[in-house]
Motif scaffolding. Structure first.
Motif, PDB file in Angstrom:
ATOM      1  N   ARG A 306     -68.751  -3.912   0.547  1.00  0.00           N
ATOM      2  CA  ARG A 306     -67.962  -2.793   1.412  1.00  0.00           C
ATOM      3  C   ARG A 306     -67.534  -2.775   2.605  1.00  0.00           C
ATOM      4  O   ARG A 306     -67.342  -2.297   3.551  1.00  0.00           O
ATOM      5  CB  ARG A 306     -69.714  -2.326   1.496  1.00  0.00           C
ATOM      6  N   GLU A 309     -64.377  -0.780   2.843  1.00  0.00           N
ATOM      7  CA  GLU A 309     -65.015   0.188   3.439  1.00  0.00           C
ATOM      8  C   GLU A 309     -65.833   1.101   4.688  1.00  0.00           C
ATOM      9  O   GLU A 309     -65.060   1.690   5.377  1.00  0.00           O
ATOM     10  CB  GLU A 309     -65.656   0.910   2.297  1.00  0.00           C
ATOM     11  N   LEU A 310     -65.820   0.001   5.235  1.00  0.00           N
ATOM     12  CA  LEU A 310     -67.079   0.360   6.203  1.00  0.00           C
ATOM     13  C   LEU A 310     -65.610   0.124   7.640  1.00  0.00           C
ATOM     14  O   LEU A 310     -66.179   1.146   8.670  1.00  0.00           O
ATOM     15  CB  LEU A 310     -67.873  -0.879   6.587  1.00  0.00           C
ATOM     16  N   TYR A 311     -65.539  -1.030   7.431  1.00  0.00           N
ATOM     17  CA  TYR A 311     -64.579  -0.835   9.174  1.00  0.00           C
ATOM     18  C   TYR A 311     -63.196   0.263   8.769  1.00  0.00           C
ATOM     19  O   TYR A 311     -62.851  -0.257  10.146  1.00  0.00           O
ATOM     20  CB  TYR A 311     -63.527  -2.812   8.726  1.00  0.00           C
ATOM     21  N   ARG A 312     -63.356   0.742   8.298  1.00  0.00           N
ATOM     22  CA  ARG A 312     -62.204   1.090   8.126  1.00  0.00           C
ATOM     23  C   ARG A 312     -62.484   2.789   9.208  1.00  0.00           C
ATOM     24  O   ARG A 312     -61.893   3.712   9.137  1.00  0.00           O
ATOM     25  CB  ARG A 312     -61.256   2.446   6.729  1.00  0.00           C
ATOM     26  N   GLN A 313     -63.595   2.513   8.967  1.00  0.00           N
ATOM     27  CA  GLN A 313     -64.505   4.187   9.182  1.00  0.00           C
ATOM     28  C   GLN A 313     -64.401   3.970  10.648  1.00  0.00           C
ATOM     29  O   GLN A 313     -64.190   2.963  11.868  1.00  0.00           O
ATOM     30  CB  GLN A 313     -65.978   4.324   9.120  1.00  0.00           C
ATOM     31  N   GLU A 314     -64.212   5.600  12.074  1.00  0.00           N
ATOM     32  CA  GLU A 314     -63.799   5.003  13.057  1.00  0.00           C
ATOM     33  C   GLU A 314     -64.461   5.343  13.560  1.00  0.00           C
ATOM     34  O   GLU A 314     -65.944   4.903  13.476  1.00  0.00           O
ATOM     35  CB  GLU A 314     -63.581   6.954  13.161  1.00  0.00           C
ATOM     36  N   ASN A 315     -64.956   4.341  14.252  1.00  0.00           N
ATOM     37  CA  ASN A 315     -65.822   3.175  15.763  1.00  0.00           C
ATOM     38  C   ASN A 315     -66.766   2.911  15.118  1.00  0.00           C
ATOM     39  O   ASN A 315     -68.172   3.058  15.881  1.00  0.00           O
ATOM     40  CB  ASN A 315     -66.521   4.911  16.456  1.00  0.00           C
ATOM     41  N   TYR A 316     -66.560   2.482  13.996  1.00  0.00           N
ATOM     42  CA  TYR A 316     -68.035   1.906  13.176  1.00  0.00           C
ATOM     43  C   TYR A 316     -68.396   0.576  13.518  1.00  0.00           C
ATOM     44  O   TYR A 316     -67.144  -0.560  14.265  1.00  0.00           O
ATOM     45  CB  TYR A 316     -67.287   1.124  11.943  1.00  0.00           C
ATOM     46  N   TYR A 318     -70.597  -3.324  13.138  1.00  0.00           N
ATOM     47  CA  TYR A 318     -71.665  -3.368  11.959  1.00  0.00           C
ATOM     48  C   TYR A 318     -72.462  -4.256  12.501  1.00  0.00           C
ATOM     49  O   TYR A 318     -72.725  -5.796  13.507  1.00  0.00           O
ATOM     50  CB  TYR A 318     -70.537  -4.772  11.009  1.00  0.00           C
ATOM     51  N   GLU A 326     -81.054   3.566  13.235  1.00  0.00           N
ATOM     52  CA  GLU A 326     -79.646   3.940  14.356  1.00  0.00           C
ATOM     53  C   GLU A 326     -80.186   4.022  15.997  1.00  0.00           C
ATOM     54  O   GLU A 326     -81.786   4.252  15.816  1.00  0.00           O
ATOM     55  CB  GLU A 326     -79.376   4.946  14.089  1.00  0.00           C
ATOM     56  N   TYR A 358     -62.568  -8.712   7.174  1.00  0.00           N
ATOM     57  CA  TYR A 358     -63.527  -7.605   7.636  1.00  0.00           C
ATOM     58  C   TYR A 358     -64.736  -8.375   6.981  1.00  0.00           C
ATOM     59  O   TYR A 358     -65.906  -8.766   7.921  1.00  0.00           O
ATOM     60  CB  TYR A 358     -63.320  -6.389   7.221  1.00  0.00           C
TER      61      TYR A 358
END
Length: 510
Positions: A306, A309-316, A318, A326, A358
């Motif tokens: 993923r 997909e994950l790194y394209r999320q805003e302010n993500y 890892y 969280e 990524y």
């Protein structure tokens, strides 16, 4: 100039003895101490870049009144230190510092916040306020001016697209063989054991090492046991196989002793089971092999699929391949207001130019945090507690440096994690084993926690007076009730709190 502290294993010591004109002595650690001193005299701080293996050491230069300290690239060995006034204390265990008479115990609430977020000791701070952990791949210089920590190794990636798949396969196998040849020069393999899960990492290691005795950890709950595929692999490779079966009662009874030995809590439910396995293995041998490192170097975890997909999320951000909760939820559970700056751990901004893809960025994070703080930490404490020497060929620096040149598209190819690593393993294993679906070391702790026979003792710990000193009782009760109702993710939170409370009661308060 003298060695003030050293623990570890210098894998290439015979080559270094020749290079430094040293005569090996019967005692391995004495020889390695001489290598460190002679190497430091010749190369200065660059001595660390001549060493392969696991190490944590401190050299005192009495003329300069200066310490030079270092920890291996991936943190196989632990290194803790305390500077207070004119005193500098360092050790691979916390006990030495705690019993020095120069430290007064105080819990670091920031470290507790990180523990409940990640589930393992992460970063430079520890739960003992003021006692720090030297990061993997770092040196530490201590003198009248204070402490200066510097990076000598960081996981970085420079893919080489000119090398063919066949050439990478050959280089992986040759590198592994080179590492194992050095291990065989340093240790007698005739009575060694190799941990075997049935997955490709341990299977490849067993095949390449030539070790004739394998062992695996199993449970009465067959759905969690890896013994069947492991036994089949051992039989294919002509090795004897011993299953170490662990019961729920044995598992729970082992937790306090494992936590004492670890000195810091870890919420990895497999760690106590692995420690029991090491104890059984130590009854037969003093040397074992294990396959840690390959997943992080060659993209073996499912989350890597993923990456984009994950790194394209805003302010993500890892946080590593595994975690507890969280940070915002951890703050509420712990009744804290101030967030610890996670960017201080991640160093993510520095990677944007160097590590363009990524997947490489995820691997860098997992090597720096997860591999060091969870995987290698648990292995180190388990084997040392039980008097074993463990060899981790896949965690050798040369194996990473090779993997760092292999393009991400060959690590994760057509949905297959560790693709190029599996192809190298296939030169020694049948295809069905080399490409067997990743199993992972699963412990039925979640099942055991839900059983009525263990519930009273678990609740006694979770809702004790110590617990209410750190956790919001209503929120923790909510997680516990949700877990019992079938909310699987809540188990990680409950287990992390349970382990911390036992640690505080049995280790910190003493």
């Amino acid at each position: 100039m003298k060695i003030r502290m050293y623990e570890g294993y210098i894998r290439n010591r015979q080559k270094l003895c020749e290079e430094l004109s040293l005569s090996p002595v019967n005692n391995r650690k004495n020889t390695e101490a001489e290598i460190l001193l002679s190497g430091y005299r010749r190369w200065g701080s660059d001595v660390v870049n001549h060493l392969y293996g696991a190490f944590a050491f401190a050299i005192l230069d009495e003329e300069k009144n200066e310490y030079f300290c270092a920890r291996d690239p991936f943190g196989i060995e632990s290194f803790y230190y305390l500077q207070t006034g004119n005193d500098f204390l360092c050790s691979t265990d916390l006990k030495t510092i705690l019993e020095s008479g120069k430290y007064r115990k105080e819990l670091d609430r920031d470290a507790l916040q990180l523990y409940m977020t990640f589930g393992y000791p992460v970063g430079e701070i520890t739960l003992y306020k003021g006692i720090r952990k030297l990061s993997a791949g770092h040196t530490l210089t201590v003198n009248d001016c204070g402490c200066l920590s510097q990076t000598y190794f960081t996981p970085s990636f420079a893919p080489d697209y000119s090398v063919s798949e066949e050439e990478w396969i050959k280089e992986i196998d040759n590198t592994l063989q080179e590492i194992l040849d050095e291990d065989k020069q340093n240790f007698d393999f005739s009575n060694a054991r190799s941990f075997l899960s049935g997955g490709v990492d341990s299977s490849y290691l067993l095949a390449a090492s030539g070790v004739k005795n394998a062992c695996g950890i199993g449970f009465g709950e067959n759905e969690f046991s890896e013994s069947a595929p492991a036994h089949k692999t051992a039989e294919t490779l002509g090795a004897a196989f011993r299953e170490i079966t662990i019961t729920a009662e044995e598992y729970f009874a082992s937790i306090p002793n494992f936590i004492k030995a670890s000195e810091l809590p870890t919420s990895d439910a497999s760690s106590p089971a692995f420690s029991i396995g090491c104890k059984r293995v130590a009854e037969e041998t003093g040397l074992c092999l294990s396959g840690e490192g390959a997943d992080e170097f060659y993209a073996g975890y499912y989350v890597y699929h993923r990456a984009e997909e994950l790194y394209r999320q805003e302010n993500y951000i890892y946080l590593s391949c595994d975690g507890i909760m969280e940070q915002e939820k951890a703050l509420k559970l712990l009744k804290q207001d101030e967030k610890y700056p996670l960017k201080r751990l991640m160093n993510d901004d520095a990677d944007k130019e160097q590590d363009t893809d990524y997947l490489s960025r995820m691997l860098k994070t997992d090597i720096s945090l997860w591999l060091e703080g969870d995987i290698l930490f648990g292995v180190n404490r388990a084997v040392k507690t039980n008097g074993l020497n463990v060899l981790l060929p896949f965690s050798d620096r040369r194996m990473f440096e090779l993997s760092s040149r292999i393009p991400s598209g060959l690590k994760l190819k057509d949905g297959c994690g560790k693709y190029i690593f599996r192809k190298a393993a296939e030169t020694r294993l049948p295809e069905e084993i080399a490409f067997r679906k990743k199993i992972g070391f699963s412990v039925p702790a979640r099942k055991w926690f839900s059983e009525d026979r263990f519930r009273p003792e678990i609740e006694k710990v979770l809702f004790s007076g110590v617990s209410t000193s750190f956790f919001d009782a209503d929120i923790l009760r909510g997680y516990w009730d949700s877990f019992l109702a079938g909310d699987i993710p809540c188990f990680r939170i409950v287990y992390a709190a349970y382990i911390f409370i036992i640690w505080y009661e049995t280790v910190f308060q003493q």
